[in-house]
Motif scaffolding. Sequence first.
Motif, short mmCIF file in Angstrom:
data_model
loop_
_atom_site.label_atom_id
_atom_site.label_comp_id
_atom_site.label_asym_id
_atom_site.label_seq_id
_atom_site.Cartn_x
_atom_site.Cartn_y
_atom_site.Cartn_z
N GLN A 13 -39.23 -34.09 -88.14
CA GLN A 13 -39.79 -33.36 -87.01
C GLN A 13 -40.98 -32.50 -87.41
N SER A 14 -40.92 -31.93 -88.61
CA SER A 14 -42.05 -31.13 -89.09
C SER A 14 -43.28 -31.99 -89.28
N GLN A 45 -44.68 -32.90 -85.87
CA GLN A 45 -45.31 -31.73 -85.26
C GLN A 45 -46.71 -31.48 -85.81
N ARG A 49 -49.89 -31.02 -80.05
CA ARG A 49 -49.98 -30.72 -78.62
C ARG A 49 -49.23 -31.73 -77.74
N GLU A 95 -45.62 -33.53 -76.57
CA GLU A 95 -44.16 -33.49 -76.60
C GLU A 95 -43.64 -34.76 -77.25
N SER A 96 -42.76 -34.62 -78.22
CA SER A 96 -42.34 -35.79 -78.99
C SER A 96 -40.94 -35.58 -79.55
N ALA A 152 -40.25 -34.42 -82.20
CA ALA A 152 -40.22 -33.13 -82.91
C ALA A 152 -39.63 -32.02 -82.04
N ASP A 153 -39.61 -32.24 -80.72
CA ASP A 153 -39.14 -31.19 -79.81
C ASP A 153 -37.67 -31.37 -79.42
N CYS A 154 -37.02 -32.40 -79.94
CA CYS A 154 -35.64 -32.70 -79.54
C CYS A 154 -34.63 -31.84 -80.29
N GLU A 155 -33.65 -31.34 -79.57
CA GLU A 155 -32.55 -30.62 -80.23
C GLU A 155 -31.62 -31.60 -80.93
N TYR A 189 -38.98 -41.01 -76.71
CA TYR A 189 -40.22 -40.23 -76.71
C TYR A 189 -41.38 -41.06 -77.26
#
Length: 218
Positions: A173-174, A177, A182, A184-185, A187-190, A214
Motif C-alpha cells: 500500500q505504501s 500510495q 491522488r 483512490e486505490s 492503498a486506501d483499503c482497510e 480498485y
Amino acid sequence: MSWINEEIAETWRNEGKRYAKDVNAFVRRGMAGEQLDESELAEDARTQISTEVWEMVKQANLQGDLERLRLELPAATWPMNEHFQSAMQAVRVVGYLNTETIVFTTGTFTENGCVYTADPNGWLPFSQYTFAGCSSDGVDYALAGSEGIRIIRQPDRQLEGHELAVYRWEDIQSSIQKALPRIESLADCEHPERTLEGLIPFNDGKSVLIFSNYESTW
C-alpha cells in the motif's frame, strides 16, 4: 435409513409433469398466433417443497443411491432457484497441485473468502488465506491473507513448500500510495485482501500482479 419421503417425491413428480404440460400447451398456443398473458400459467408448486427435496438429494448422494434418486426425483433446477440463491457461494479453481489435488477459493471480493485444497480423500480449509492465485506454469502459488501475500513454490496439500517471498500489505500500500498519491486505490483499503480478483506470481516469485476491484497493480 432411507432418504426418501414418498409423499413429497410423488408430489414433486406429479407437479413436474403438470407444469411441463401447461408450459408446452402455452408455447403451442403462442406459436399458433394467440396473444397470451404469462399470468395464465399457474406457478410451479415444486418451489414450496424445494427445501425438503434438496435435503433428500444430499442424503441420496451421501448414500450413493443415485439411480433411485433420478427415478424418484427427476432433475429440475428452476424450482430450486430460490434455495440455491441463499445457499450457494462462488467457487473458483486456482490450480492443480497434482493429478488428484486442486486448490480453490470460495467467496467473492465482497466477502471474506477462504482457500481450500481438495483430493479424493476430502478437502482442507485454510482460513488464514482469503484468496489465491498461481503462476502461468502452475508452479508458484500466491496466498493472500490479512497480513499480506506469500509466494510458495510447489506447495503440498497443506499449502506448505519453498517460500519464495512475502509481501506485506503495508509495504504494498505504501508503494501504491507513492506512485498514485491522488488516486483512490488499493492503498486506501482497510482490508485489501477482500478486494482481490486475481493474483499472478512471476519472475520466480520476485514480482506479483495484483487485480482488485480498485484496478490497482503492484
